[in-house]
Design an enzyme around this catalytic site. Sequence first.
Site, PDB file in Angstrom:
ATOM      1  N   TYR A  60       0.859  -1.189   0.000  1.00  0.00           N
ATOM      2  CA  TYR A  60       0.000   0.000   0.000  1.00  0.00           C
ATOM      3  C   TYR A  60       0.895   1.239   0.000  1.00  0.00           C
ATOM      4  O   TYR A  60       1.509   1.590   0.999  1.00  0.00           O
ATOM      5  CB  TYR A  60      -0.932   0.028   1.212  1.00  0.00           C
ATOM      6  CG  TYR A  60      -1.927  -1.119   1.304  1.00  0.00           C
ATOM      7  CD1 TYR A  60      -2.255  -1.890   0.194  1.00  0.00           C
ATOM      8  CD2 TYR A  60      -2.546  -1.424   2.517  1.00  0.00           C
ATOM      9  CE1 TYR A  60      -3.164  -2.937   0.283  1.00  0.00           C
ATOM     10  CE2 TYR A  60      -3.465  -2.463   2.617  1.00  0.00           C
ATOM     11  CZ  TYR A  60      -3.759  -3.213   1.494  1.00  0.00           C
ATOM     12  OH  TYR A  60      -4.655  -4.246   1.604  1.00  0.00           O
ATOM     13  N   HIS A 126      -0.119 -11.953   1.030  1.00  0.00           N
ATOM     14  CA  HIS A 126      -1.131 -11.103   0.385  1.00  0.00           C
ATOM     15  C   HIS A 126      -1.749 -11.788  -0.838  1.00  0.00           C
ATOM     16  O   HIS A 126      -2.952 -11.759  -1.038  1.00  0.00           O
ATOM     17  CB  HIS A 126      -0.456  -9.791  -0.018  1.00  0.00           C
ATOM     18  CG  HIS A 126      -1.388  -8.634  -0.162  1.00  0.00           C
ATOM     19  ND1 HIS A 126      -0.969  -7.335  -0.105  1.00  0.00           N
ATOM     20  CD2 HIS A 126      -2.725  -8.572  -0.370  1.00  0.00           C
ATOM     21  CE1 HIS A 126      -2.008  -6.525  -0.272  1.00  0.00           C
ATOM     22  NE2 HIS A 126      -3.078  -7.260  -0.429  1.00  0.00           N
ATOM     23  N   PRO A 206     -15.863  -4.599   2.747  1.00  0.00           N
ATOM     24  CA  PRO A 206     -17.224  -4.970   3.169  1.00  0.00           C
ATOM     25  C   PRO A 206     -18.264  -3.937   2.752  1.00  0.00           C
ATOM     26  O   PRO A 206     -19.460  -4.237   2.755  1.00  0.00           O
ATOM     27  CB  PRO A 206     -17.107  -5.034   4.703  1.00  0.00           C
ATOM     28  CG  PRO A 206     -16.005  -4.077   5.030  1.00  0.00           C
ATOM     29  CD  PRO A 206     -15.020  -4.195   3.895  1.00  0.00           C
ATOM     30  N   GLY A 210     -17.102   1.320  -1.017  1.00  0.00           N
ATOM     31  CA  GLY A 210     -17.821   2.590  -0.841  1.00  0.00           C
ATOM     32  C   GLY A 210     -19.188   2.608  -1.521  1.00  0.00           C
ATOM     33  O   GLY A 210     -20.019   3.461  -1.238  1.00  0.00           O
ATOM     34  N   PHE A 211     -19.456   1.637  -2.405  1.00  0.00           N
ATOM     35  CA  PHE A 211     -20.717   1.638  -3.165  1.00  0.00           C
ATOM     36  C   PHE A 211     -21.933   1.509  -2.242  1.00  0.00           C
ATOM     37  O   PHE A 211     -22.981   2.112  -2.489  1.00  0.00           O
ATOM     38  CB  PHE A 211     -20.707   0.505  -4.199  1.00  0.00           C
ATOM     39  CG  PHE A 211     -21.887   0.534  -5.130  1.00  0.00           C
ATOM     40  CD1 PHE A 211     -21.930   1.426  -6.196  1.00  0.00           C
ATOM     41  CD2 PHE A 211     -22.970  -0.322  -4.939  1.00  0.00           C
ATOM     42  CE1 PHE A 211     -23.032   1.468  -7.052  1.00  0.00           C
ATOM     43  CE2 PHE A 211     -24.076  -0.286  -5.789  1.00  0.00           C
ATOM     44  CZ  PHE A 211     -24.108   0.609  -6.847  1.00  0.00           C
ATOM     45  N   GLY A 215     -24.056   4.347  -3.399  1.00  0.00           N
ATOM     46  CA  GLY A 215     -24.496   3.845  -4.702  1.00  0.00           C
ATOM     47  C   GLY A 215     -23.754   4.541  -5.835  1.00  0.00           C
ATOM     48  O   GLY A 215     -22.581   4.925  -5.697  1.00  0.00           O
TER      49      GLY A 215
END
Length: 341
Positions: A60, A126, A206, A210-211, A215
């Site tokens: 990251y 990973h 989860p 961000g959806f 949405g």
Amino acid sequence: MANVGTKKLGQQGLCVSEQGLGCMGMSFLYGPPKPEQEMIDLIHYAVNRGVTFLDTSDMYGPETNEILLGKALKGIREKVQIATKFGITWANGEFGVSGDPAYVRAACEASLKRLDVDYIDLYYQHRVDTSVPIEATMGELKKLVEEGKIKYVGLSEASASTIRRAHAVHPITAVELEWSLWTRDSEAQIIPTCRELGIGIVTYSPLGRGFFASGAKLLESVTDYDYRKGSPRLQSENLEHNQALFQKLSEISSRKGCSPSQLALAWVQHQGNDVVPIPGTTKIKNLNDNIVSVSVHLSADDMKEIEAIFHVDAAAGGRSREEELQMSWMNSETPPYSTLH
Ligand code: ATR
């Protein structure tokens, strides 16, 4: 507002906050890196609220997210559980995968240095290197446990058979995978295997990256440098279908008196005491919203209703781009150990 509680991960003694904090977006993939001091303050705030299970990886940034965590954890290291990862390599802008034992050791030592700690609580592979027998990678991880450099071992994006083989070398404490309302493909084999072997489950993305918070509106805040620009489920040919799912989620959440993102997190929490979601956020307000989700109660009927909408094939489009799926659990079989001798 109550703080979050704890959950046991695996059978080796690791205890973490029942909701973790995904730190990736602070430095990587979701737009430009966020201001360092703000992120340090956010991490401190999270830890004070009981969100002590912090998820990062050497890739990251690369590297910068671990360095950020290292700065944030000065003086509070013993209060937190650090999960980091090795195995995705980067050189000249190209990403690859390595599970080579010498690489595992060097990666661990470099992570310890960046995090500026004496040990890592949970060290995941990973992505699985399909050219190295998983037993060889695990052999080195076992040595790192014996030397006290890492406490517990995890795997991310590993298939059921790879998990089983790895666990036979040294106990796996947790498997990290994408598990959410619209990504349920691990329920067929991987989740039952983890449960049979007593392995904890840590779920990334989860919130559907961000959806499930906003949405299709999510796209309005996504910049050109955001990974989600290329996300198959957010492309025009899939968006309308997925937005209809989000609408249904919003309807249920208003009935339940919570937000759609809280409902999405509550659904993961209700999968069991062995499941810990690690929503990512860069904002204290959103962290607080996410913490509230641990007290959202869903009845068996609520779960049934949600799962009828978000059945295993509900979403349009793959969960990741094709080249990333090539590096996922679906392609994580390694050669037999005997090929080493
Ligand atoms: P990942 O595991 O990849 O980080 P995720 O947890 O499913 O994915 O979702 C992370 C995204 O959800 C982030 O873009 C985060 O945005 P902020 O950094 O702006 O918070 C967003 N997110 C997290 N919690 C949220 C909340 N309560 N409301 C709105 N957006 C939220």
